[in-house]
Write an enzyme that holds these catalytic residues in place. Structure first.
Site, short mmCIF file in Angstrom:
data_model
loop_
_atom_site.label_atom_id
_atom_site.label_comp_id
_atom_site.label_asym_id
_atom_site.label_seq_id
_atom_site.Cartn_x
_atom_site.Cartn_y
_atom_site.Cartn_z
N ASP A 467 0.82 -1.21 0.00
CA ASP A 467 0.00 0.00 0.00
C ASP A 467 0.85 1.26 0.00
O ASP A 467 0.44 2.29 -0.54
CB ASP A 467 -1.01 0.00 1.14
CG ASP A 467 -0.39 -0.25 2.51
OD1 ASP A 467 0.81 -0.52 2.59
OD2 ASP A 467 -1.14 -0.18 3.51
N CYS A 468 2.06 1.19 0.57
CA CYS A 468 2.95 2.36 0.52
C CYS A 468 3.43 2.60 -0.90
O CYS A 468 3.58 3.77 -1.31
CB CYS A 468 4.15 2.14 1.44
SG CYS A 468 3.69 1.98 3.18
#
Length: 739
Positions: A467-468
């Site tokens: 997700d980063c």
């Protein structure tokens, strides 16, 4: 002029670890807060320094970032009262821009868990490393400020007292210099004894205490390094475990394999008396292997785990020395590769400190590894208003920066002339934070690819996070393609590398896990040895990770329609199918990294909306909106307890939370919810809680991991209210026009 302490080994009997005279109250700082400074360098490293002289103080003035995080007055002026959501967002960012570091990112605390500081303290004590006097004092003060009413400590700052939290932190506060007869130590000791004493401490606590010499190795379940010698294709090989379990098991297996323990001294002998209500020397240690205090049990051992532990205990009595030696060497080589892959940051402070002790046990104080580990310890130490804590990683730099950048672009605040210079600095920092190569030690260290990825904190830390990577890429695309005043330092090729990495992370059922692909089945949880956490043995798909991938890939597809279009289409389609199936019957999604349903809903409805699924067109979005609206309180806000994550069901917090209210309102707006009332009421609550200088007060803890442990994201109280209010201004205007 250098403000960094020179790494010099110290004896455990030296004045650096001597008893201190500690005030009975921790209400006032134990040091002069005007002398603390945060130094940011090397792409986002955070190191707090304490200045000794007036000359040093004059040469390095305290700035707004220092003052804010220390809880000192920032001196920032009151702003004109906001009359509209946009004006409130504008005021919010007028304040928050002052917390941006010179290099372009946002620094911040990432504390909350109460088992991190003990690892740094105990590991440092074992390895003949010291702290400055000021660091010792403020770590003691932090622990004093986070004692519960009964005198103990919990798994995290909002949790009830446990043997894990109380035992480890009691040992730490004593090592740091608090005397045994101090009222805080007396009360903590009484709490620990009331809970049954340290014999019932969970596995990680047993292990730290065994290294320290205050728990017999016979009281530990086996942590055999021989598992690393198994064929990689076996489903029980450790490389198939979740990265945070694997990289903690690794140094533990090495240290268990050699049964490393430091020599006795007066402090060790004293702790043996203080940690236990019974006589330490009469404890039957083999009986303690599966003895865990009831208050600590979140994931009790399975019968299978206990059976295998019994078998392995028999093996320990007759282990084959050449095989053990080979296994220990294999584990040690993997430890070295982890250190070198991350420039000695390591994945997080738990495995970092176990690695540190492992390298010390082999290389001693003369090795280069000792010096590098000593220096990088401080990347995890954060100075705050309540004292000095240890963070869950070396920071949340990329995560916090990515969100506020997106907020500014989506709300139009990015086009305000006064904010453009800061955004250019953010782009420069994001450009430098992308990983452009795979790890130095790649497949042989069982690592996933990192080329093109963004991590949670810094490039140096060196771990891909799904997700980063999605949020980092999205922030870059927003800055380079949605604004007309920015350069384009991140090339199309590098964005494609990020996409390649995201595509490589999709699991067979369409979902995305956190760091890697799922490498083994959920049956591995039958082998979970860490009694305080749930769902830790292997990777799992997470709604938040999956939606971040969907969102960034959908945006990328519009900008670069010719790059791997079929692969991206297929990936998005399968991810959406996973997201549909992950929705609960009530209409929510279970958040795993933030609290909880409000957090996951914001990500989910945004990603669905990008694909045309909204309240009017999608039963999934409609159910999500109806679920959220059903949880709205009379005051217009939302409030969830961290227990929602523990129990996978909505648990009300005693207070409404402005961050969760912002998430819920954003989820409704992304889904194009057509009814004005719930959105308007949520907006009003967040505006009412804004302070005159544009900031918002800190409320309850925002994040969580492994189901049971809460963790702080204090920058969320800026990025998400600003984001929500700026979007709500236009959204509410449009709704009013249509009505």
């Amino acid at each position: 002029m250098s403000y960094t302490p020179t790494p010099i080994p110290v004896s455990r009997e030296s004045p650096a670890w001597s008893p201190l005279e500690i005030p009975h109250s921790s209400n006032e700082p134990f040091t002069e807060y005007t002398k603390w400074r945060l130094k940011v360098s090397d792409g986002g490293r955070h190191i707090w320094h304490y200045l000794k002289t007036d000359e040093e103080v004059a040469a390095w003035p305290q700035n707004t970032v220092d003052k804010y995080w220390l809880g000192l007055g920032t001196g920032l002026p009151a702003l004109p009262k906001a009359n509209t959501p946009y004006e409130a967002a504008l005021n919010g960012y007028k304040f928050y821009q002052n917390l941006q570091s010179d290099d372009g990112h946002w620094a911040g605390e990432y504390g909350g868990p109460m088992f991190l500081l003990p690892g740094v303290v105990i590991g440092s004590y074992i390895a003949n490393m010291s702290f400055t006097l000021e660091e010792r004092l403020e770590m003691i003060r932090y622990l004093m400020n986070h004692t519960n009413e009964d005198g103990g400590w919990g798994l995290h700052i909002e949790g009830p007292s446990t043997v894990f939290g109380t035992g480890l932190n009691y040992a730490s506060i004593r090592l740091l210099g608090m005397k045994a007869d101090h009222p805080v130590a007396v009360k903590a000791r009484a709490c620990l004894h009331k809970l049954g004493g340290a014999t019932g401490i969970p596995a990680w606590g047993k292990f730290w205490f065994s290294l320290l010499g205050v728990y017999d190795w016979a009281g530990n379940n086996p942590v055999p390094p021989e598992l690393w010698l198994l064929p990689d294709w076996l489903p029980i090989h450790p490389h198939r475990w979740w990265i945070h379990v694997r990289q903690v098991f690794l140094p533990m297996s090495y240290l268990y394999g050699i049964r490393f323990t430091i020599p006795e001294n007066d402090m060790i002998l004293a702790l043996r008396e203080e940690l236990y209500p019974e006589d330490y020397y009469k404890i039957h240690w083999p009986s303690q292997r599966n003895h865990i205090a009831a208050i600590d049990l979140y994931s009790p051992h399975t019968k299978l785990y206990d059976f295998l532990s019994d078998i392995l205990s028999l093996y320990e009595n007759c282990s084959f020395p050449p095989l053990r030696k080979r296994a220990v060497e294999c584990a040690y080589q993997l430890i070295i590769w982890e250190d070198e892959n991350t420039s000695y940051q390591d994945l997080a402070p738990v495995n970092k400190m176990f690695n540190l002790v492992a390298r010390y046990s082999r290389d001693g104080i003369e090795g280069e590894s000792w010096r590098l580990h000593e220096v990088k310890r401080r990347d995890f130490m954060w100075m705050g208003a309540e004292g000095m804590m240890v963070c869950g990683t070396n920071g949340s730099q990329l995560w916090d920066t990515g969100f506020i950048v997106q907020a500014l672009v989506e709300t139009g605040l990015a086009n305000e002339e006064q904010f453009k210079e800061g955004l250019l600095k953010s782009l420069e920092w994001l450009d430098g934070s992308q990983m452009q190569d795979n790890p130095k030690h790649f497949e042989k260290a069982y690592r996933h690819r990192t080329k093109g990825a963004f991590g949670f904190s810094t490039k140096e830390q060196g771990y891909t996070v799904s997700d980063c990577t999605g949020e980092g890429l999205k922030a870059v695309m927003y800055l380079q393609h949605h604004l007309d005043f920015t350069p384009k330092p991140v090339s199309a090729r590098r964005m494609q590398d990020a996409v390649d990495t995201m595509l490589s992370l999709q699991n067979s059922d369409g979902g995305f896990a956190s760091y890697e692909l799922i490498r083994a089945g959920s049956w591995s949880e039958y082998l979970n040895p860490a009694e305080v956490f749930g769902n830790i043995m292997v990777e799992y798909n997470y709604p938040e990770c999956s939606t971040s991938a969907i969102t960034s890939l959908a945006i990328f597809r519009k900008l670069y329609p010719n790059y791997r279009s079929k692969d991206i289409d297929r990936c998005i389609r399968h991810a959406v199918d996973y997201l549909h199936k992950a929705q609960t019957p009530e209409g929510g999604w279970i958040g795993n990294w933030g609290i909880c349903f409000t957090y996951a809903a914001m990500f989910a409805t945004e990603s669905l909306a990008l694909l045309g699924e909204t309240y009017e067109t999608s039963p999934y979005s409609r159910r999500a909106c109806e679920f959220l609206v059903s949880k709205q309180r009379a005051d217009g806000g939302w409030g969830e307890s961290y227990q929602s994550c523990e129990r996978s069901e909505w648990v009300e917090h005693e207070n409404t939370q402005l961050v969760q209210t912002s998430w819920a309102v954003m989820a409704l707006m992304y889904a194009k919810y057509p009814h004005i009332g719930p959105i308007e009421k949520g907006v009003e609550l967040v505006m009412e809680r804004q302070l005159p200088d544009g900031s918002w007060p800190q409320e309850a803890i925002e994040g969580v991991f492994n189901k049971s442990c809460a963790i702080s994201y204090p920058n969320f109280k800026f990025s998400f209210p600003i984001w929500m209010l700026g979007k709500a201004h236009t959204y509410l205007e449009d709704l009013r026009k249509r009505s």
